[in-house]
Scaffold this motif. Structure first.
Motif: not given
Lengths: 500, 321
Positions: B19-27, B259-264
């Motif tokens: 909900t806070l859209t904090a940086p999401v771990q996407a490794a 959206t984190p670069d790892e995901a894109t």
């Protein structure tokens, strides 16, 4: 002949027959459930056809389309709610028949009409595609406008004995059709803060509101005191072979209207049903019985909407262009299978084309058998007390509304229309003119504008061609005709008085 | 019991993070199903592209890729929905060049800044079509006639203030002629109107009137591709006839910006792999689609440029006040 043999070879395999069986069974369900219509049903089934040969999967999808056009009449008759948009005209007499205790007879009439109409539509598709499409291509903006106008004049004959209320309901329908992105300027109109309304107020949501929900509220209010209605409803009378044969002209008229109107892109099953209904009333020697549960008022629109399936496939096969939302989805399905819709199909994939022809001729008898087998099920539905029935209708309607666009907005809208419809019903406003005007409003408006852009503002364009002139002539005639007997009577009375 | 509590705590924490859209771990992206949201109805061309991509992407990434249709509001319904979902790359939205029109009109409360368009997988041109028996053989014939007879031809196509009208407007701008636009509710209706003689010319996507083009009932005077189109190589482009109009209606995928670069990156890598496969290329050929082949950054640039050019068009054609 060679080609028809190829079609028979394609269809009469275990896979081919199974596909038609499954398509038909699913189609009846999809049609009967308000909210799920033929185009959504076909679209949802496409992923299941990926691994099937093109001809088999096309037959699967078309049988679903066929059965759904019939299925819509089941809920129209049983609960006064058109299961598909095209079954709206069926409600007008189908539901009163049920209330009079002739539900079984209405269902049988609708099934017989659908089967015969569908077969006539299919044969027309095989035989008359070329000339009919040549006729349809004559329809330009002025002709579409005139067709819509002719449709609007039907409102008077759908209003029963309350012409004024019918006209008011029709105006409400026209106003509803105005909401959405303007077809000419492309800017939103009367949408307020809701972008959910850009594509217009969804017709389906209005149908569910004013028919299903309004009826459920009325049922709930009436309570359980009519629980004996059900047995009476299904037991009293079934449609004998004699009366069915006597209705053959009705089936035929409905089928011809259905095939032709079905082939006109943008018109389709919905308008076909209405035109067939009103034509039938006009042919009848006892027009006053229409709206009170007249069996021919069920047979005509049902023959028409089933016949429209054959009609709507004509532009697909002869031009490769979709003529209705459902055929647009079917074209998508063909492309996914690597086929190019259009006349080339006949030479490149004759198995698909002739398989479709034979498949349709198998699907309608299959529909007849399956639907007969399902009749006891509807008897159970009717045996439910009003309170259960009302809750069931509300539940099904709301789920159907939601599944249409996955939008809660539509659900609230449907509830709003349900409440509005309930009060309109209480005040004895007929609902048929409202929904008819809503369907036609968009056609009339956009084609009026289109014609005037074409003519650079001159209204002469509506009187340039014979087709649009005669359609407008029919519309005027339809307006004047109902008044003629009234004046005739007046004249006769005057004469009698002077004779005395 | 204890594990249950920790689980619950972890769940609520992660909910909070979302909900806070904090940086999401996407490794380790993707760790769960990726949802595809499609803004057009099931069975539409955009929908079938998304479903084909979903199927192949699912095999490529080893997670499920369910497809949801959320139609309405010219895409605004789906966009608003996606905006309520976390920007973590697990919700992917369909997009098309029509978005740049609705954004230019201000019909949707979003701008190109709200989304990152990852890739345009398909693109189709627009073409000017006349009937086979028409006197016009080239764009020059057509243009000259309209220059001498302003509004002397009935020209139309799908939609008002949309892509095909835009292409026609660009042609008018380049060649300096005057003609009204007759909008239709579908490309099929415009094609039928041309076939029936109610229009003198239609501006349409050539693949949508394939049967007529192949039979010679329609002749394409020009097409909006840069070089010759791979599916209609005999049709001269507008550009080679001296009208610098190069436009395409593209379809692709986008995610929320942020959206984190790892995901894109992982998504783009997987999409690139899908585009290499024979089954994807066969799907593209069946639907007569070309690839735009632009990188993510080039796509953002294109979207911004298109919104600008659409806005100018809408202002000049009186569709925007």
């Amino acid at each position: 002949m060679q080609e028809l043999l190829l079609g028979i070879e394609t269809v009469f395999t275990w896979q081919g027959i199974l596909a038609i069986f499954v398509g038909t069974a699913l189609g009846i369900l999809v049609g009967a459930l308000p909210g799920l219509g033929p185009s959504l049903g076909v679209a949802l089934l496409i992923p299941a056809t990926f691994s099937l040969p093109p001809s088999v999967s096309f037959n699967l999808l078309v049988s679903l389309y066929i059965a759904a056009e019939y299925g819509g009449s089941i809920s129209a008759i049983l609960i006064g709610t058109p299961g598909t948009a095209a079954a709206t005209a069926t409600v007008v007499d189908g539901y009163p028949m049920n209330r009079k205790g002739q539900g079984a007879m209405a269902l049988q009439a609708s099934l017989t009409a659908s089967t015969i109409g569908g077969i006539i539509g299919a044969i027309s598709l095989i035989v008359f595609s070329q000339p009919l499409i040549a006729f349809v291509l004559k329809f330009g903006a002025p002709e579409y406008f005139a067709l819509g106008l002719l449709g609007l004049t039907l409102i008077a004959s759908l209003s029963g004995d309350t012409i004024l209320k019918g006209l008011i309901a029709g105006l409400i329908g026209l106003l509803l059709a105005v909401v959405g992105v303007d077809p000419v300027s492309g800017s939103p109109r009367f949408t307020g803060p809701f972008f959910e309304l850009y594509e217009g107020i969804p017709f389906l949501v209005v149908l569910i509101g004013v028919f299903a929900l309004a009826e459920a509220f009325t049922l709930a209010e009436r309570g359980n005191n009519t629980s004996d209605k059900a047995e009476k409803s299904m037991s009293s009378g079934s449609l004998g072979i004699g009366p069915a044969l006597a209705m053959f002209p009705t089936f035929l008229r409905g089928s011809v209207i259905g095939t032709v109107v079905g082939a006109i892109p943008g018109a389709g099953a919905n308008i076909a049903g209405w035109l067939a209904y009103v034509q039938e009333r006009r042919w009848s020697k006892e027009p006053e019985t229409f709206g009170q549960g007249q069996i021919r008022g069920v047979a005509a629109p049902e023959a028409a909407n089933s016949a429209s399936v054959g009609g709507s496939l004509m532009p697909l096969l002869t031009l490769g262009l979709p003529g209705s939302p459902t055929t647009a989805v079917l074209i998508g399905a063909l492309i996914i299978h690597g086929l190019q819709p259009g006349p080339r199909l006949f030479s490149q994939n004759p198995d698909v084309v002739y398989g479709l022809f034979v498949g349709m001729l198998v699907a309608f008898p299959m529909l007849f058998v399956l639907a007969i087998a399902a009749m006891p099920l509807w008897r159970r539905v009717l045996a439910l007390p009003n309170s259960y029935l009302a809750v069931g209708i509300i539940l099904l309607s709301l789920v159907g509304t939601y599944s249409f666009r996955n939008l809660m907005f539509d659900v609230w809208l449907a509830i709003g229309f349900g409440i509005g419809g309930y009060f309109l019903k209480k005040l004895r406003f007929p609902m048929a003119p409202l929904v008819l005007a809503m369907v036609l409003g968009a056609i009339v408006e956009s084609n009026y504008a289109r014609a005037l852009i074409m003519s650079q503002g001159s209204h002469g364009i509506f009187f340039e061609r014979a087709l649009s002139v005669s359609l407008i002539g029919f519309a005027i005639l339809a307006l004047v005709w109902p008044v003629v007997p009234y004046f005739m009577k007046k004249i006769r009375q005057n004469r009698q008085e002077t004779a005395m | 019991m204890k594990t249950l509590k920790t689980l619950a705590a972890a769940a609520s924490l992660s909910l909070l993070a979302f909900t806070l859209t904090a940086p999401v771990q996407a490794a380790d992206y993707p760790e769960k199903d990726i949802r595809f949201v499609v803004w057009s109805a099931a069975g539409s061309p955009l929908d079938s592209m998304m479903r084909q991509l979903a199927r192949q992407l699912s095999a490529e990434l080893g997670v499920q890729v369910p497809v949801e249709n959320r139609t309405g509001g010219s895409g605004a319904v789906a966009m608003s929905y996606v905006m309520t979902q976390p920007a973590d790359g697990y919700t992917v939205l369909s997009t098309t060049a029509s978005m740049t029109f609705t954004m230019a009109k201000g019909q949707v409360p979003f701008s190109p800044d709200n989304f990152t368009v990852l890739r345009a997988l398909q693109a189709e041109p627009s073409a000017v079509a006349v009937r086979g028996d028409s006197d016009f053989q080239t764009m020059e014939d057509f243009v000259e006639y309209l220059q001498q007879n302003p509004n002397g031809l009935r020209v139309g196509g799908y939609a008002s203030a949309g892509f095909h009208q835009f292409v026609f407007y660009r042609l008018q701008e380049e060649a300096d002629f005057e003609a009204a636009w007759i909008p239709f509710d579908g490309g099929n209706e415009a094609a039928m109107a041309l076939l029936g003689g109610h229009l003198d010319a239609a501006v349409l996507t050539p693949s949508s009137a394939l049967a007529q083009i192949e039979s010679g009932e329609f002749r394409l005077l020009g097409i909006s591709t840069d070089g010759r189109d791979e599916y209609f190589p005999d049709t001269p482009t507008f550009k080679e006839q001296g009208y610098d109009v190069v436009e395409s209606i593209w379809r692709g995928v986008m995610v929320r910006s942020g959206t984190p670069d790892e995901a894109t990156d992982r998504l783009l890598e997987a999409i690139a792999a899908v585009e290499q496969t024979e089954s994807w290329q066969e799907f593209m050929r069946n639907n007569m689609q070309s690839s735009l082949d632009l990188t993510k950054d080039e796509m953002q640039e294109l979207v911004r440029r298109e919104v600008e050019s659409r806005r100018t068009f809408l202002e000049n054609s009186g569709n925007l006040n």
